[in-house]
Design a protein around this motif. Sequence first.
Motif, short mmCIF file in Angstrom:
data_model
loop_
_atom_site.label_atom_id
_atom_site.label_comp_id
_atom_site.label_asym_id
_atom_site.label_seq_id
_atom_site.Cartn_x
_atom_site.Cartn_y
_atom_site.Cartn_z
N GLY A 116 104.08 -63.94 68.85
CA GLY A 116 104.92 -63.36 67.81
C GLY A 116 105.05 -64.31 66.61
N TRP A 117 105.57 -63.77 65.53
CA TRP A 117 105.68 -64.51 64.28
C TRP A 117 106.69 -65.65 64.39
CZ3 TRP A 117 109.54 -65.66 60.76
CH2 TRP A 117 109.13 -66.12 59.51
N ALA A 118 106.38 -66.76 63.73
CA ALA A 118 107.31 -67.89 63.65
C ALA A 118 107.15 -68.51 62.26
CB ALA A 118 107.01 -68.92 64.73
N PRO A 119 108.22 -69.02 61.68
CA PRO A 119 108.17 -69.46 60.28
C PRO A 119 107.24 -70.64 60.01
CG PRO A 119 110.27 -70.04 61.27
CD PRO A 119 109.59 -69.12 62.23
N THR A 120 106.96 -71.45 61.01
CA THR A 120 106.11 -72.63 60.76
C THR A 120 104.75 -72.57 61.46
OG1 THR A 120 107.14 -73.80 62.61
CG2 THR A 120 108.12 -74.12 60.42
N SER A 121 104.40 -71.42 62.01
CA SER A 121 103.12 -71.32 62.72
C SER A 121 102.00 -70.93 61.75
CB SER A 121 103.20 -70.31 63.86
OG SER A 121 103.40 -69.00 63.36
N HIS A 122 100.81 -71.46 62.01
CA HIS A 122 99.60 -71.11 61.26
C HIS A 122 99.72 -71.38 59.76
CE1 HIS A 122 99.73 -68.24 64.77
NE2 HIS A 122 98.67 -68.97 65.04
N LEU A 123 100.43 -72.41 59.39
CA LEU A 123 100.61 -72.69 57.97
C LEU A 123 99.31 -73.21 57.36
CD1 LEU A 123 104.14 -74.38 57.87
CD2 LEU A 123 103.52 -72.01 57.32
N GLY A 124 98.85 -72.50 56.35
CA GLY A 124 97.66 -72.92 55.62
C GLY A 124 98.05 -73.37 54.22
N GLY A 125 97.14 -73.21 53.28
CA GLY A 125 97.41 -73.64 51.91
C GLY A 125 97.12 -72.53 50.93
N ARG A 126 97.85 -72.54 49.81
CA ARG A 126 97.66 -71.56 48.74
C ARG A 126 96.49 -71.99 47.85
NH1 ARG A 126 102.95 -70.95 45.44
NH2 ARG A 126 103.55 -69.77 47.30
N LEU A 127 95.66 -71.03 47.45
CA LEU A 127 94.52 -71.35 46.59
C LEU A 127 94.94 -71.56 45.14
CD1 LEU A 127 91.54 -69.10 47.75
CD2 LEU A 127 92.15 -71.41 48.44
N GLY A 128 95.87 -70.78 44.67
CA GLY A 128 96.29 -70.85 43.28
C GLY A 128 96.73 -72.26 42.90
N GLY A 129 96.18 -72.77 41.80
CA GLY A 129 96.55 -74.09 41.31
C GLY A 129 95.72 -75.23 41.88
N ARG A 130 94.94 -74.97 42.91
CA ARG A 130 94.12 -76.04 43.49
C ARG A 130 92.92 -76.35 42.60
NH1 ARG A 130 93.90 -76.46 50.00
NH2 ARG A 130 96.09 -76.05 50.40
N ARG A 131 92.50 -77.60 42.66
CA ARG A 131 91.33 -78.04 41.90
C ARG A 131 90.07 -77.83 42.72
NH1 ARG A 131 92.05 -83.61 38.57
NH2 ARG A 131 93.47 -82.86 36.96
N LEU A 132 89.16 -77.03 42.17
CA LEU A 132 87.88 -76.77 42.81
C LEU A 132 86.80 -77.53 42.07
CD1 LEU A 132 85.94 -75.19 44.72
CD2 LEU A 132 85.89 -73.40 42.96
N GLY A 133 86.10 -78.41 42.77
CA GLY A 133 84.99 -79.15 42.18
C GLY A 133 83.67 -78.56 42.65
N ILE A 134 82.91 -78.01 41.72
CA ILE A 134 81.63 -77.37 42.04
C ILE A 134 80.50 -78.36 41.75
CG2 ILE A 134 80.07 -75.48 41.48
CD1 ILE A 134 82.53 -73.84 40.65
N ILE A 135 79.69 -78.62 42.76
CA ILE A 135 78.52 -79.48 42.59
C ILE A 135 77.29 -78.59 42.45
CG2 ILE A 135 77.12 -81.32 43.60
CD1 ILE A 135 79.55 -82.21 45.18
N GLY A 136 76.75 -78.51 41.23
CA GLY A 136 75.64 -77.62 40.95
C GLY A 136 76.14 -76.36 40.26
N MET A 137 75.96 -76.29 38.94
CA MET A 137 76.53 -75.17 38.18
C MET A 137 75.42 -74.26 37.66
SD MET A 137 79.59 -74.26 37.73
CE MET A 137 81.06 -74.07 36.72
N GLY A 138 74.54 -73.87 38.58
CA GLY A 138 73.53 -72.87 38.26
C GLY A 138 74.10 -71.47 38.40
N ARG A 139 73.25 -70.51 38.74
CA ARG A 139 73.71 -69.13 38.88
C ARG A 139 74.83 -68.99 39.90
NH1 ARG A 139 68.01 -68.38 39.01
NH2 ARG A 139 67.15 -67.27 37.21
N ILE A 140 74.61 -69.59 41.09
CA ILE A 140 75.61 -69.43 42.16
C ILE A 140 76.88 -70.20 41.84
CG2 ILE A 140 76.07 -69.84 44.61
CD1 ILE A 140 73.08 -69.39 45.13
N GLY A 141 76.74 -71.42 41.34
CA GLY A 141 77.91 -72.20 40.98
C GLY A 141 78.78 -71.48 39.96
N GLN A 142 78.14 -70.85 38.97
CA GLN A 142 78.90 -70.11 37.96
C GLN A 142 79.56 -68.87 38.55
OE1 GLN A 142 76.78 -69.53 34.19
NE2 GLN A 142 75.58 -71.39 34.59
N ALA A 143 78.88 -68.21 39.48
CA ALA A 143 79.47 -67.05 40.14
C ALA A 143 80.69 -67.46 40.98
CB ALA A 143 78.43 -66.35 41.02
N VAL A 144 80.61 -68.64 41.62
CA VAL A 144 81.77 -69.16 42.36
C VAL A 144 82.91 -69.46 41.40
CG1 VAL A 144 82.60 -71.12 43.73
CG2 VAL A 144 80.38 -70.11 44.25
N ALA A 145 82.59 -70.04 40.24
CA ALA A 145 83.62 -70.36 39.25
C ALA A 145 84.36 -69.11 38.79
CB ALA A 145 82.99 -71.08 38.06
#
Length: 307
Positions: A116-145
């Motif tokens: 059952g649900w609990a307030p501190t179980s399975h805590l992950g992280g929010r994506l919004g605001g995180r810094r994403l570093g892309i190595i290789g900014m070709g077609r796929i890198g730009q699509a990820v961006a």
Amino acid sequence: MKELFDVSLRDQDTRLDREALVEAMKSSDVLVPTLTDRIDASMLAQAGERLKLIANYGAGVDHIDVHSARQRGVLVSNTPGVVTEDTADMTLALLLAVTRRIPEGLAEMQAGRWGGWAPTSHLGGRLGGRRLGIIGMGRIGQAVARRANVFGMQVHYHNRTRLRPEIEDELSANYWESLDQMLARMDIISINTPHTPATFHLLNARRLKLLKPSAVVVNTSRGEVIDENALTRMLRAGEIAGAGLDVFEHGHEINPRLRELPNVVLLPHMGSATVEGRAEMGEKVIINIKTFADGHRPPDLVVPSML
């Protein structure tokens, strides 16, 4: 292909062994390999004079010695651009799976262990605001961006050459000339660069140690870009928070210690595995062969200097 050419097909969904691949090259004008068919200089030396085109089924050609092929008068073509959107989708899927701990939750549900649900179980992280570093900014890198922008992430990138200002503005992407400096400041690293001699172990032990302990690494490009043993050691020691890997340094031979880790999501090279993508790859192969057979340069010709 059967409608257009005299074709010999391998019906099994497995790769040819070395001897069978050489025999196929000896008896064919055009060879259509996939990424598991490794074609080196010694094999090309045995191919004879008949082979004139290797029309690769896939974008990556690091399994083919393109330089040796061209020296022997054999052209090489590939299928660029087809898997861009599919691979970018998988990059975001892995990123979400690791940061939100989706496989851990799935395993708990499938084993019937959820209490059952609990307030501190399975805590992950929010994506919004995180810094994403892309190595290789070709077609796929730009699509990820583009996808990362939708999630509210801050997009940063390191590339062999800087993008034009208008593309940077469109992607809201910040360029880092120094890979080391970028790595030390990112929350998530996405590897989207091809495997070349220059990118082998680009993320070696020294560079991996630059990452923050809370950082996550996602790789949907080529496994050889990361020192897999160093990555495994650091993940086990808690020096990196997690990883999402669709490719591995030694193909399907995965470090068993990597499979044991709960903070790692491993997939069997599924990044381009969509029905639509496979069909489009096939169409590009046929166009390359037909253009060549008509006496013209294949539209997706791979030039050694491009590698």
